[in-house]
Design an enzyme around this catalytic site. Structure first.
Site, PDB file in Angstrom:
ATOM      1  N   ASN A   1       0.830  -1.215   0.000  1.00  0.00           N
ATOM      2  CA  ASN A   1       0.000   0.000   0.000  1.00  0.00           C
ATOM      3  C   ASN A   1       0.864   1.265   0.000  1.00  0.00           C
ATOM      4  O   ASN A   1       0.513   2.259  -0.640  1.00  0.00           O
ATOM      5  CB  ASN A   1      -0.973  -0.013   1.171  1.00  0.00           C
ATOM      6  CG  ASN A   1      -2.178  -0.890   0.891  1.00  0.00           C
ATOM      7  OD1 ASN A   1      -3.030  -0.524   0.085  1.00  0.00           O
ATOM      8  ND2 ASN A   1      -2.222  -2.063   1.507  1.00  0.00           N
TER       9      ASN A   1
ATOM     10  N   ILE B   1      -2.021  -0.879  17.554  1.00  0.00           N
ATOM     11  CA  ILE B   1      -3.209  -0.058  17.834  1.00  0.00           C
ATOM     12  C   ILE B   1      -2.771   1.196  18.596  1.00  0.00           C
ATOM     13  O   ILE B   1      -2.004   1.113  19.562  1.00  0.00           O
ATOM     14  CB  ILE B   1      -4.275  -0.870  18.594  1.00  0.00           C
ATOM     15  CG1 ILE B   1      -4.856  -1.921  17.636  1.00  0.00           C
ATOM     16  CG2 ILE B   1      -5.378   0.037  19.139  1.00  0.00           C
ATOM     17  CD1 ILE B   1      -5.931  -2.802  18.223  1.00  0.00           C
ATOM     18  N   LEU B   2      -3.240   2.349  18.130  1.00  0.00           N
ATOM     19  CA  LEU B   2      -2.823   3.630  18.723  1.00  0.00           C
ATOM     20  C   LEU B   2      -3.784   4.019  19.851  1.00  0.00           C
ATOM     21  O   LEU B   2      -4.989   3.767  19.763  1.00  0.00           O
ATOM     22  CB  LEU B   2      -2.796   4.702  17.630  1.00  0.00           C
ATOM     23  CG  LEU B   2      -1.741   4.434  16.543  1.00  0.00           C
ATOM     24  CD1 LEU B   2      -2.010   5.279  15.306  1.00  0.00           C
ATOM     25  CD2 LEU B   2      -0.333   4.684  17.082  1.00  0.00           C
TER      26      LEU B   2
ATOM     27  N   HIS C   1      -8.325  -0.752   5.668  1.00  0.00           N
ATOM     28  CA  HIS C   1      -8.681  -2.044   6.269  1.00  0.00           C
ATOM     29  C   HIS C   1      -9.217  -2.965   5.167  1.00  0.00           C
ATOM     30  O   HIS C   1     -10.047  -2.536   4.362  1.00  0.00           O
ATOM     31  CB  HIS C   1      -9.733  -1.846   7.365  1.00  0.00           C
ATOM     32  CG  HIS C   1     -10.071  -3.134   8.043  1.00  0.00           C
ATOM     33  ND1 HIS C   1      -9.246  -3.706   8.985  1.00  0.00           N
ATOM     34  CD2 HIS C   1     -11.097  -3.995   7.864  1.00  0.00           C
ATOM     35  CE1 HIS C   1      -9.764  -4.857   9.369  1.00  0.00           C
ATOM     36  NE2 HIS C   1     -10.890  -5.062   8.697  1.00  0.00           N
TER      37      HIS C   1
ATOM     38  N   GLU D   1     -10.603   6.526  18.459  1.00  0.00           N
ATOM     39  CA  GLU D   1     -10.161   5.659  19.566  1.00  0.00           C
ATOM     40  C   GLU D   1     -10.730   4.244  19.469  1.00  0.00           C
ATOM     41  O   GLU D   1     -10.279   3.348  20.174  1.00  0.00           O
ATOM     42  CB  GLU D   1     -10.501   6.311  20.917  1.00  0.00           C
ATOM     43  CG  GLU D   1     -11.976   6.400  21.264  1.00  0.00           C
ATOM     44  CD  GLU D   1     -12.723   7.506  20.527  1.00  0.00           C
ATOM     45  OE1 GLU D   1     -12.124   8.234  19.700  1.00  0.00           O
ATOM     46  OE2 GLU D   1     -13.939   7.633  20.789  1.00  0.00           O
TER      47      GLU D   1
ATOM     48  N   ASP E   1     -10.885   0.525  14.001  1.00  0.00           N
ATOM     49  CA  ASP E   1     -11.668   0.456  12.750  1.00  0.00           C
ATOM     50  C   ASP E   1     -13.036   1.122  12.884  1.00  0.00           C
ATOM     51  O   ASP E   1     -13.946   0.844  12.095  1.00  0.00           O
ATOM     52  CB  ASP E   1     -11.822  -0.993  12.265  1.00  0.00           C
ATOM     53  CG  ASP E   1     -10.479  -1.632  11.937  1.00  0.00           C
ATOM     54  OD1 ASP E   1      -9.599  -0.929  11.423  1.00  0.00           O
ATOM     55  OD2 ASP E   1     -10.317  -2.833  12.215  1.00  0.00           O
TER      56      ASP E   1
ATOM     57  N   GLU F   1      -5.349  -5.912  -5.098  1.00  0.00           N
ATOM     58  CA  GLU F   1      -5.263  -5.465  -6.500  1.00  0.00           C
ATOM     59  C   GLU F   1      -6.496  -4.689  -6.942  1.00  0.00           C
ATOM     60  O   GLU F   1      -6.388  -3.688  -7.647  1.00  0.00           O
ATOM     61  CB  GLU F   1      -5.096  -6.676  -7.426  1.00  0.00           C
ATOM     62  CG  GLU F   1      -3.705  -7.266  -7.388  1.00  0.00           C
ATOM     63  CD  GLU F   1      -3.560  -8.495  -8.278  1.00  0.00           C
ATOM     64  OE1 GLU F   1      -2.433  -8.990  -8.382  1.00  0.00           O
ATOM     65  OE2 GLU F   1      -4.572  -8.964  -8.850  1.00  0.00           O
TER      66      GLU F   1
ATOM     67  N   ALA G   1      -8.972  -3.396  -4.957  1.00  0.00           N
ATOM     68  CA  ALA G   1      -9.516  -2.349  -4.083  1.00  0.00           C
ATOM     69  C   ALA G   1      -8.421  -1.519  -3.400  1.00  0.00           C
ATOM     70  O   ALA G   1      -8.305  -0.323  -3.659  1.00  0.00           O
ATOM     71  CB  ALA G   1     -10.451  -2.967  -3.041  1.00  0.00           C
ATOM     72  N   GLU G   2      -7.606  -2.136  -2.565  1.00  0.00           N
ATOM     73  CA  GLU G   2      -6.740  -1.346  -1.691  1.00  0.00           C
ATOM     74  C   GLU G   2      -5.811  -0.388  -2.430  1.00  0.00           C
ATOM     75  O   GLU G   2      -5.707   0.786  -2.066  1.00  0.00           O
ATOM     76  CB  GLU G   2      -5.884  -2.275  -0.818  1.00  0.00           C
ATOM     77  CG  GLU G   2      -6.700  -3.098   0.149  1.00  0.00           C
ATOM     78  CD  GLU G   2      -5.830  -3.875   1.124  1.00  0.00           C
ATOM     79  OE1 GLU G   2      -4.914  -3.282   1.718  1.00  0.00           O
ATOM     80  OE2 GLU G   2      -6.078  -5.073   1.292  1.00  0.00           O
TER      81      GLU G   2
HETATM   82  C1  GAR Z   1      -3.138  -4.774   3.845  1.00  0.00           C
HETATM   83  O1  GAR Z   1      -4.004  -5.746   3.314  1.00  0.00           O
HETATM   84  C2  GAR Z   1      -3.888  -3.867   4.787  1.00  0.00           C
HETATM   85  O2  GAR Z   1      -5.202  -3.584   4.363  1.00  0.00           O
HETATM   86  C3  GAR Z   1      -3.906  -4.688   6.044  1.00  0.00           C
HETATM   87  O3  GAR Z   1      -2.613  -5.251   6.110  1.00  0.00           O
HETATM   88  C4  GAR Z   1      -2.105  -5.424   4.781  1.00  0.00           C
HETATM   89  C5  GAR Z   1      -0.752  -4.745   4.686  1.00  0.00           C
HETATM   90  O4  GAR Z   1      -0.145  -4.998   3.455  1.00  0.00           O
HETATM   91  N1  GAR Z   1      -4.223  -3.893   7.186  1.00  0.00           N
HETATM   92  C6  GAR Z   1      -4.927  -4.343   8.222  1.00  0.00           C
HETATM   93  O5  GAR Z   1      -5.322  -5.487   8.319  1.00  0.00           O
HETATM   94  C7  GAR Z   1      -5.222  -3.290   9.284  1.00  0.00           C
HETATM   95  N2  GAR Z   1      -6.154  -3.793  10.264  1.00  0.00           N
HETATM   96  P1  GAR Z   1       1.031  -4.063   2.896  1.00  0.00           P
HETATM   97  O6  GAR Z   1       2.097  -3.947   3.987  1.00  0.00           O
HETATM   98  O7  GAR Z   1       1.537  -4.824   1.694  1.00  0.00           O
HETATM   99  O8  GAR Z   1       0.440  -2.722   2.530  1.00  0.00           O
END
Ligand code: GAR
Length: 206
Positions: free
Chosen positions: A17, A96-97, A113, A151, A154, A181, A183-184
């Site tokens: 990402n 988690i912050l 997420h 806080e 998600d 691929e 969506a993220e």
């Molecule tokens: C991604 O799929 C992201 O959405 C997920 O971890 C992966 C990181 O991949 N995040 C979570 O699960 C947050 N709760 P990347 O390091 O290749 O971006």
């Protein structure tokens, strides 16, 4: 081009990402933000190599070396402040912050997420576990969500979502890859540009 929103990307792993953000900055689909810092909470992860290759300053902050959560978050805040960071993107950042941290940066932290929130989210749902849970439940559609961080894990305001089909025979790994691929990697750059663009437009009016 004038001011760009100085952005930090927080990572814990492979950084695909982060790469999508770097690529979007290069190809001109992000123009309102500038990735000025990458922070990892894990040593030697591939995301740091991606930052290095892109010439982006990068730091590693290890909770176990710093002891308390306060010291860990304090170190992150000092790096953000020293670099003039205005926007924080959690891109596969798996710590988690605290509420102290999220309040300090109210509506200034984005997270990606890998599900359609409110499904398969909250504490314990991260990485492959999210896709394992979606397959176990038998959903036919999943996806990804970019949201502001508050806080509640998600639980912050949703910015963008995109649906992705689940297909017969999917393994968690196959589904994870499709969600990345389809969506993220599109959604995160779009959300960063949207939020940063809105801030710049607001500044212009002020
Ligand atoms: C991604 O799929 C992201 O959405 C997920 O971890 C992966 C990181 O991949 N995040 C979570 O699960 C947050 N709760 P990347 O390091 O290749 O971006």
């Amino acid at each position: 081009m004038g001011h760009k929103i100085k952005t930090a990307v927080l990572v814990s792993g492979g950084g695909t990402n982060l790469q999508a953000l770097i690529d979007a900055q290069r190809d001109g689909s992000i123009t309102s933000a500038e990735i000025a810092l990458v922070i990892s909470n894990q040593k030697d992860v591939y995301a740091l190599k991606r930052a290095e290759a892109a010439g982006i300053p990068h730091e590693t902050v290890l909770r176990r070396e710093l002891g308390s959560r306060e010291a860990f978050e304090g170190k992150i805040v000092s790096l953000l402040e020293a670099n003039g960071i205005e926007l924080i993107v959690l891109a596969g950042f798996l710590a988690i912050l605290s509420e102290d941290f999220t309040r300090r940066y109210d509506h200034r932290i984005l997270n990606i997420h890998p599900s359609l929130i409110p499904s398969f989210c909250g504490e314990g749902y991260y990485g492959l576990r999210v896709h394992e849970a979606a397959l176990a439940r038998g959903v036919k559609v999943t996806g990804a969500t970019v949201h502001f961080v508050n806080e509640i894990p998600d639980g912050g305001e949703i910015i963008l979502q995109k649906a992705v089909p689940v297909e017969a025979g999917d393994t968690p790994e196959v589904l994870q890859r499709r969600v990345m691929e389809q969506a993220e990697w599109q959604l995160l750059p779009m959300a960063v540009e949207k939020v940063a663009g809105q801030w710049l437009a607001g500044e212009g009016r002020a």
